[in-house]
Design an enzyme around this catalytic site. Structure first.
Site, PDB file in Angstrom:
ATOM      1  N   ASP A 134     -11.331  -9.894   5.164  1.00  0.00           N
ATOM      2  CA  ASP A 134     -12.510 -10.272   4.383  1.00  0.00           C
ATOM      3  C   ASP A 134     -12.794 -11.765   4.545  1.00  0.00           C
ATOM      4  OD1 ASP A 134     -12.730  -7.657   3.371  1.00  0.00           O
ATOM      5  OD2 ASP A 134     -13.331  -8.392   1.391  1.00  0.00           O
ATOM      6  N   ASP A 184      -0.758 -18.367   3.860  1.00  0.00           N
ATOM      7  CA  ASP A 184      -1.599 -19.314   3.104  1.00  0.00           C
ATOM      8  C   ASP A 184      -2.190 -20.362   4.034  1.00  0.00           C
ATOM      9  OD1 ASP A 184       1.006 -20.196   3.477  1.00  0.00           O
ATOM     10  OD2 ASP A 184       1.207 -21.139   1.514  1.00  0.00           O
ATOM     11  N   ASP A 230      -5.680  -7.022   4.859  1.00  0.00           N
ATOM     12  CA  ASP A 230      -6.835  -6.686   4.020  1.00  0.00           C
ATOM     13  C   ASP A 230      -7.547  -7.960   3.590  1.00  0.00           C
ATOM     14  OD1 ASP A 230      -8.538  -5.124   2.309  1.00  0.00           O
ATOM     15  OD2 ASP A 230      -7.320  -5.809   0.623  1.00  0.00           O
ATOM     16  N   LYS A 256       4.757 -14.305   5.171  1.00  0.00           N
ATOM     17  CA  LYS A 256       5.141 -15.196   4.063  1.00  0.00           C
ATOM     18  C   LYS A 256       6.656 -15.121   3.930  1.00  0.00           C
ATOM     19  CE  LYS A 256       4.121 -17.889   0.555  1.00  0.00           C
ATOM     20  NZ  LYS A 256       3.409 -19.193   0.648  1.00  0.00           N
ATOM     21  N   TYR A 307       0.815  -1.217   0.000  1.00  0.00           N
ATOM     22  CA  TYR A 307       0.000   0.000   0.000  1.00  0.00           C
ATOM     23  C   TYR A 307       0.848   1.266   0.000  1.00  0.00           C
ATOM     24  CZ  TYR A 307      -4.415  -2.463   0.780  1.00  0.00           C
ATOM     25  OH  TYR A 307      -5.527  -3.259   0.642  1.00  0.00           O
TER      26      TYR A 307
HETATM   27  C1  IPM Z   1     -10.619  -2.082   3.068  1.00  0.00           C
HETATM   28  C2  IPM Z   1     -10.729  -1.788   1.596  1.00  0.00           C
HETATM   29  C3  IPM Z   1      -9.663  -0.760   1.209  1.00  0.00           C
HETATM   30  C4  IPM Z   1      -8.307  -1.349   1.493  1.00  0.00           C
HETATM   31  C5  IPM Z   1      -9.758  -0.288  -0.251  1.00  0.00           C
HETATM   32  C6  IPM Z   1     -11.130   0.215  -0.581  1.00  0.00           C
HETATM   33  C7  IPM Z   1      -8.725   0.738  -0.587  1.00  0.00           C
HETATM   34  O1  IPM Z   1     -10.620  -2.946   0.856  1.00  0.00           O
HETATM   35  O2  IPM Z   1     -10.774  -1.149   3.875  1.00  0.00           O
HETATM   36  O3  IPM Z   1     -10.400  -3.238   3.417  1.00  0.00           O
HETATM   37  O4  IPM Z   1      -7.746  -2.057   0.655  1.00  0.00           O
HETATM   38  O5  IPM Z   1      -7.793  -1.113   2.585  1.00  0.00           O
HETATM   39 MN    MN Z   2     -10.516  -4.747   2.070  1.00  0.00          MN
END
Ligand code: IPM
Ligand code: MN
Length: 330
Positions: free
Chosen positions: A231, A203, A227, A170, A123
């Protein structure tokens, strides 16, 4: 309530952002804690109207507030949220995944905190095109940021009764960058003898999170892995609709649902306000309003358990009614 109100900047953004931040603000107000909210624009609509996705006024408003409540933005997400995280100096991204009774999920006992480094890794924004056919991206890992996030994770574990921290990496491939990250985690771990420390390859950690997330308590990891894993962890507990996050730094704090702007359902009253309401609870806790934070969490838990929820969770309520179901239980 005669106390000075907490000054909170609200950045609703695009899509369902305005609906869910309004819901969260309503719940915050209903706790009886005094708030002064001020709204600021950012995102795609704002870009189209003003030529800027993140106007200076919004940035100034966020910097001046005690805390920021953020909704979601569309295509300009990276410009808006990444810039806000950087300008506010929020180096830690706290991403809880907790299963709730009444919400179908893979593992009902999941209660995990992912501590995501929020300033560097892939990032850092160093991408270059070497030739039309070759591009590179530079992964930046520094000792300073790695030790700081590791310390944050161990402090978090200690303060919240968690007994183990897992560093996710990793380093078998990214020998230098994740080698340094792990070196920093190990050094910090030595200062926290009361907390167990382990390491996991990203992984394998992803697989184990799906099989049995209860083997982890606090995960600390670099920006991109955090990130992706957050999710994944959201999927484990039934979806992004239930996942708040806190971007924290020494001076500023910004709270945002992990979900996006969901343009397909925007403006239809279908948005699940839970993640934003949980952001409200994190915000309350950050401001020292622990009792109110707990009340919000308990009220949301009870509304979820009663099935008084939006369609994405199998309920029949719209956003306003689902928010009302939480407020009624405060
Ligand atoms: C999150 C989102 C952001 C990130 C994007 C929208 C830039 O996916 O907050 O997880 O990658 O951090
Ligand atoms: Mn995200």
């Amino acid at each position: 309530m005669s106390k000075t109100p907490h000054h909170v900047a609200v950045i609703p953004g695009d899509g369902i952002g305005p609906e869910v931040t309004a819901a969260a603000a309503q719940v915050l107000t209903a706790t009886g804690v005094a708030f002064a909210f001020r709204s600021y624009e950012a995102g795609d609509d704002c870009l189209e109207r003003t030529g800027k996705a993140l106007p200076q006024e919004t940035l100034d408003g966020a910097l001046a507030a005690k805390a920021v409540l953020f909704g979601a933005v569309g295509k300009s997400a990276a410009e808006v949220i990444l810039r806000l995280r950087a300008e506010l100096g929020t180096f830690a991204n706290l991403r809880p995944s907790k299963a709730y009774q009444g919400v179908p999920c893979l593992h009902p006992k999941t209660d995990l905190m992912i501590v995501r480094e929020n300033t560097e890794c892939l990032y850092a924004g160093h991408e270059s095109r070497l030739t039309p056919e070759v591009v590179t991206a530079t992964r930046v890992i520094t000792r300073g940021a790695s030790e700081r996030i590791a310390r944050f994770a161990f402090d978090y574990a200690r303060a919240h009764g968690r007994r183990m921290v897992t560093a996710v990496h990793k380093s078998n491939v990214l020998r230098l960058s994740d080698g340094l990250f792990l070196e920093c985690c190990r050094k910090v771990a030595a200062d926290y003898r009361d907390i167990a420390y382990e390491e996991a390859l990203v992984d394998s950690a992803a697989m184990k999170l799906v099989l049995d997330p209860t083997q982890y308590q606090v995960m600390v990891t670099t920006n991109l892995f955090g990130d992706i894993l957050s999710d994944l962890a959201a999927g484990v507990i039934g979806g992004l609709g239930l996942c708040p996050s806190a971007n924290l730094g020494p001076e500023h704090a910004l709270f945002e649902p992990v979900h996006g702007s969901a343009p397909d359902i925007a403006g239809q009253g279908k948005a699940n306000p839970s993640a934003a309401i949980l952001c409200g609870a994190m915000l309350l806790r950050h401001l020292g309003e622990e009792a109110a934070a707990l009340r919000v969490e308990k009220a949301l838990e009870a509304a979820l358990a009663a099935g008084e929820v939006t369609g994405d969770l199998g309920g029949s309520l719209n956003t306003t009614a689902a928010t009302g179901a939480v407020i009624a239980r405060l």
